[in-house]
Design a protein around this motif. Structure first.
Motif, PDB file in Angstrom:
ATOM      1  N   GLU A  91       0.940   4.262  -2.878  1.00 41.28           N
ATOM      2  CA  GLU A  91       0.719   5.689  -2.594  1.00 41.28           C
ATOM      3  C   GLU A  91       1.943   6.531  -2.936  1.00 41.28           C
ATOM      4  O   GLU A  91       1.803   7.661  -3.420  1.00 41.28           O
ATOM      5  CB  GLU A  91       0.338   5.868  -1.119  1.00 41.28           C
ATOM      6  CG  GLU A  91      -1.001   5.249  -0.760  1.00 41.28           C
ATOM      7  CD  GLU A  91      -2.133   5.670  -1.692  1.00 41.28           C
ATOM      8  OE1 GLU A  91      -2.288   6.886  -1.939  1.00 41.28           O
ATOM      9  OE2 GLU A  91      -2.841   4.784  -2.199  1.00 41.28           O
ATOM     10  N   GLU A  92       3.136   5.994  -2.716  1.00 40.07           N
ATOM     11  CA  GLU A  92       4.330   6.752  -3.072  1.00 40.07           C
ATOM     12  C   GLU A  92       4.473   6.860  -4.593  1.00 40.07           C
ATOM     13  O   GLU A  92       4.919   7.896  -5.110  1.00 40.07           O
ATOM     14  CB  GLU A  92       5.575   6.109  -2.452  1.00 40.07           C
ATOM     15  CG  GLU A  92       6.882   6.837  -2.716  1.00 40.07           C
ATOM     16  CD  GLU A  92       6.994   8.208  -2.036  1.00 40.07           C
ATOM     17  OE1 GLU A  92       8.108   8.778  -2.072  1.00 40.07           O
ATOM     18  OE2 GLU A  92       5.987   8.722  -1.490  1.00 40.07           O
ATOM     19  N   ARG A 130      -6.544   1.286  -7.243  1.00 36.00           N
ATOM     20  CA  ARG A 130      -5.688   0.843  -6.130  1.00 36.00           C
ATOM     21  C   ARG A 130      -5.799  -0.669  -5.934  1.00 36.00           C
ATOM     22  O   ARG A 130      -4.789  -1.349  -5.670  1.00 36.00           O
ATOM     23  CB  ARG A 130      -6.091   1.569  -4.847  1.00 36.00           C
ATOM     24  CG  ARG A 130      -5.647   3.035  -4.783  1.00 36.00           C
ATOM     25  CD  ARG A 130      -5.983   3.634  -3.423  1.00 36.00           C
ATOM     26  NE  ARG A 130      -5.332   4.924  -3.204  1.00 36.00           N
ATOM     27  CZ  ARG A 130      -5.954   6.100  -3.257  1.00 36.00           C
ATOM     28  NH1 ARG A 130      -7.252   6.150  -3.550  1.00 36.00           N
ATOM     29  NH2 ARG A 130      -5.300   7.222  -3.034  1.00 36.00           N
ATOM     30  N   ARG A 141       2.418  12.035   3.489  1.00 33.19           N
ATOM     31  CA  ARG A 141       2.461  12.004   2.037  1.00 33.19           C
ATOM     32  C   ARG A 141       1.150  12.562   1.498  1.00 33.19           C
ATOM     33  O   ARG A 141       0.071  12.145   1.927  1.00 33.19           O
ATOM     34  CB  ARG A 141       2.658  10.569   1.551  1.00 33.19           C
ATOM     35  CG  ARG A 141       2.682  10.379   0.057  1.00 33.19           C
ATOM     36  CD  ARG A 141       2.693   8.899  -0.292  1.00 33.19           C
ATOM     37  NE  ARG A 141       3.901   8.216   0.169  1.00 33.19           N
ATOM     38  CZ  ARG A 141       3.900   7.274   1.105  1.00 33.19           C
ATOM     39  NH1 ARG A 141       2.767   6.909   1.671  1.00 33.19           N
ATOM     40  NH2 ARG A 141       5.028   6.694   1.469  1.00 33.19           N
ATOM     41  N   ARG A 183       2.108   9.510  -5.654  1.00 36.63           N
ATOM     42  CA  ARG A 183       2.633  10.834  -5.300  1.00 36.63           C
ATOM     43  C   ARG A 183       3.679  11.302  -6.300  1.00 36.63           C
ATOM     44  O   ARG A 183       3.607  12.418  -6.819  1.00 36.63           O
ATOM     45  CB  ARG A 183       3.267  10.804  -3.901  1.00 36.63           C
ATOM     46  CG  ARG A 183       3.870  12.159  -3.502  1.00 36.63           C
ATOM     47  CD  ARG A 183       4.901  12.031  -2.401  1.00 36.63           C
ATOM     48  NE  ARG A 183       6.126  11.364  -2.795  1.00 36.63           N
ATOM     49  CZ  ARG A 183       7.114  11.927  -3.504  1.00 36.63           C
ATOM     50  NH1 ARG A 183       7.001  13.177  -3.940  1.00 36.63           N
ATOM     51  NH2 ARG A 183       8.205  11.249  -3.792  1.00 36.63           N
ATOM     52  N   HIS A 185      -0.973  13.769  -2.212  1.00 35.57           N
ATOM     53  CA  HIS A 185      -1.011  13.830  -3.676  1.00 35.57           C
ATOM     54  C   HIS A 185      -2.453  14.052  -4.140  1.00 35.57           C
ATOM     55  O   HIS A 185      -3.409  13.864  -3.381  1.00 35.57           O
ATOM     56  CB  HIS A 185      -0.434  12.554  -4.311  1.00 35.57           C
ATOM     57  CG  HIS A 185      -1.196  11.302  -4.013  1.00 35.57           C
ATOM     58  ND1 HIS A 185      -2.388  10.994  -4.649  1.00 35.57           N
ATOM     59  CD2 HIS A 185      -0.947  10.257  -3.171  1.00 35.57           C
ATOM     60  CE1 HIS A 185      -2.820   9.819  -4.219  1.00 35.57           C
ATOM     61  NE2 HIS A 185      -1.967   9.357  -3.308  1.00 35.57           N
ATOM     62  N   ASP A 205       0.831  -1.213   0.000  1.00 34.18           N
ATOM     63  CA  ASP A 205       0.000   0.000   0.000  1.00 34.18           C
ATOM     64  C   ASP A 205       0.862   1.257   0.000  1.00 34.18           C
ATOM     65  O   ASP A 205       0.525   2.257  -0.657  1.00 34.18           O
ATOM     66  CB  ASP A 205      -0.940   0.010   1.211  1.00 34.18           C
ATOM     67  CG  ASP A 205      -2.051  -1.017   1.099  1.00 34.18           C
ATOM     68  OD1 ASP A 205      -2.293  -1.511  -0.026  1.00 34.18           O
ATOM     69  OD2 ASP A 205      -2.677  -1.333   2.125  1.00 34.18           O
ATOM     70  N   ASP A 206       1.974   1.225   0.730  1.00 39.49           N
ATOM     71  CA  ASP A 206       2.889   2.368   0.736  1.00 39.49           C
ATOM     72  C   ASP A 206       3.553   2.555  -0.630  1.00 39.49           C
ATOM     73  O   ASP A 206       3.764   3.686  -1.078  1.00 39.49           O
ATOM     74  CB  ASP A 206       3.975   2.182   1.808  1.00 39.49           C
ATOM     75  CG  ASP A 206       3.405   2.191   3.212  1.00 39.49           C
ATOM     76  OD1 ASP A 206       2.456   2.948   3.456  1.00 39.49           O
ATOM     77  OD2 ASP A 206       3.908   1.427   4.064  1.00 39.49           O
TER      78      ASP A 206
END
Length: 401
Positions: A275-276, A356, A337, A279, A339, A271-272
């Motif tokens: 999301e990164e 996602r 974070r 971003r 975005h 999940d990280d």
């Protein structure tokens, strides 16, 4: 600063560099777009968020752009000339969003998981048949088919219509096309949607296109133009964003082996990764188009005049150092974070949870099946200042073989 607005590079080759230049130049900067249009480019994160919910900013060209001429500029058609929840405000936006919103509830998206897992497994099995050690295009053979199959299944696009349908949708993102080429895309795109509608009228099913046609026949306030426009929006948005997400996340992991090792040790951290990736490499950079319905003072001597065009750089928000410090550093361990990869405000993307989910299924499965996966070369960029993806993703699946 020169009085002549700079050209927003239609090839996308300087996508990130030009965003940085525009951000440094002011809270909004006039740029020249294909078709000799001039728009205010917004690349600062806090300004973008402000304008995305500003009462003096509209999505409706017909009511808010004094110089609007329907279908006059081919490359803008899918972004401006259509009439869908993407291009209207207020009650019309709610009406058209409600039409498809029920298909994207958390429960219904989670119910798609088994179908997505089957698609991913089938594609991985096909990849295993590739000759050992030979490079393959992972975008063409994996990341592209996943979301396009999912959205075409959801919309009821028959197999024989999919190649032409997807060619049209892909071409919509190419801002380097000549006006003549863009006009051909415009024509073919509408033809593909009418072909789908004709087929589904004759062969109704449980897909979303059939359900919308049935609602129209039962008296729902939905014009044929709105129906066609909604098909363009759903098939386009439902495919391109997730392809880019899977591509960029894959490249990021292959470029940061230490972070890949951390994810392998704790799979919950995918999940990280997602999301990164959103971003740093949002699937959409500049999203046409918004319109000022009143004068808007942004400070620093910048005044957007009533009726002027606004081009918000969604992908620039996550790369703004005032929003995310050290934005060029890919780091799945960022404490905070932010975005705008899927937008902000009432036009936030309905399909964000689906994109996602597709990435959350595809990425762990890919790296589990091919633990020695590596890049052959650094991929280039699509020819677009709108879409942010690679034209291909050459990899070797198992170098040891």
């Amino acid at each position: 600063m020169s009085s002549e607005p700079p050209i927003l590079d239609p090839t996308g080759r300087r996508l990130y560099e030009q965003v940085d230049e525009l951000r440094a130049a002011g809270p909004a900067v006039r740029v020249r777009l294909p078709g000799d249009l001039v728009a205010w480019s917004v690349t600062r994160g806090e300004v973008a968020k402000k304008l995305l919910v500003h009462p003096g900013v509209s999505k409706n060209a017909r009511t808010s752009w004094p110089e609007y001429r329907p279908f006059a500029i081919g490359w803008l058609t899918a972004w401006v000339d259509v009439i869908s929840m993407f291009t209207v405000d207020g009650d019309d936006h709610k009406r058209l969003k409600d039409l498809v919103g029920k298909a994207f509830t958390p429960r219904r998206i989670e119910a798609m998981r088994p179908a997505i897992e089957t698609i991913v497994e089938d594609l991985l099995a096909d990849l295993e048949l590739a000759p050992p050690g030979r490079p393959v295009d992972l975008r063409a053979s994996f990341s592209y088919p996943i979301p396009t199959r999912v959205i075409c299944d959801l919309m009821g696009v028959p197999l024989e219509q999919r190649p032409q349908m997807l060619r049209c949708i892909d071409a919509v993102l190419d801002t380097s096309l000549t006006p003549e080429q863009a006009n051909v895309v415009q024509r073919d795109m509408f033809a593909a949607m009418h072909t789908l509608m004709h087929y589904r009228r004759a062969n109704p099913g449980t897909d979303l296109t059939s359900l919308m046609l049935a609602a129209q026949e039962e008296g729902a306030p939905l014009s044929t133009e709105e129906l066609v426009s909604t098909l363009i929006l759903m098939i386009g948005a439902g495919s391109e964003t997730a392809v880019s997400l899977i591509d960029h996340a894959t490249v990021a992991m292959l470029s940061h082996p230490d972070q890949l090792a951390a994810v392998r040790a704790d799979p919950a951290r995918w999940d990280d990764v997602i999301e990164e990736s959103l971003r740093q490499h949002a699937p959409i950079m500049h999203l046409p188009m918004r319109y000022a319905t009143t004068d808007i003072d942004l400070g620093e001597g910048v005044m957007i005049g009533k009726g002027e065009l606004i081009l918000i750089a969604f992908g620039a928000h996550g790369r703004d150092p005032a929003v995310n410090p050290d934005p060029d550093r890919f780091d799945i361990s960022r404490a905070e974070r932010q975005h705008l990869a899927f937008g902000h405000g009432i036009h936030y993307c309905l399909g964000a949870p689906l994109a996602r989910l597709e990435a959350a299924i595809a990425l762990p499965a890919l790296f589990s099946r091919f633990p020695e996966l590596r890049l052959v070369s650094r991929p280039g960029r699509h020819t677009s200042f709108i879409g942010n993806d690679y034209p291909s993703l050459p990899v070797v699946l198992d170098p040891a073989a």
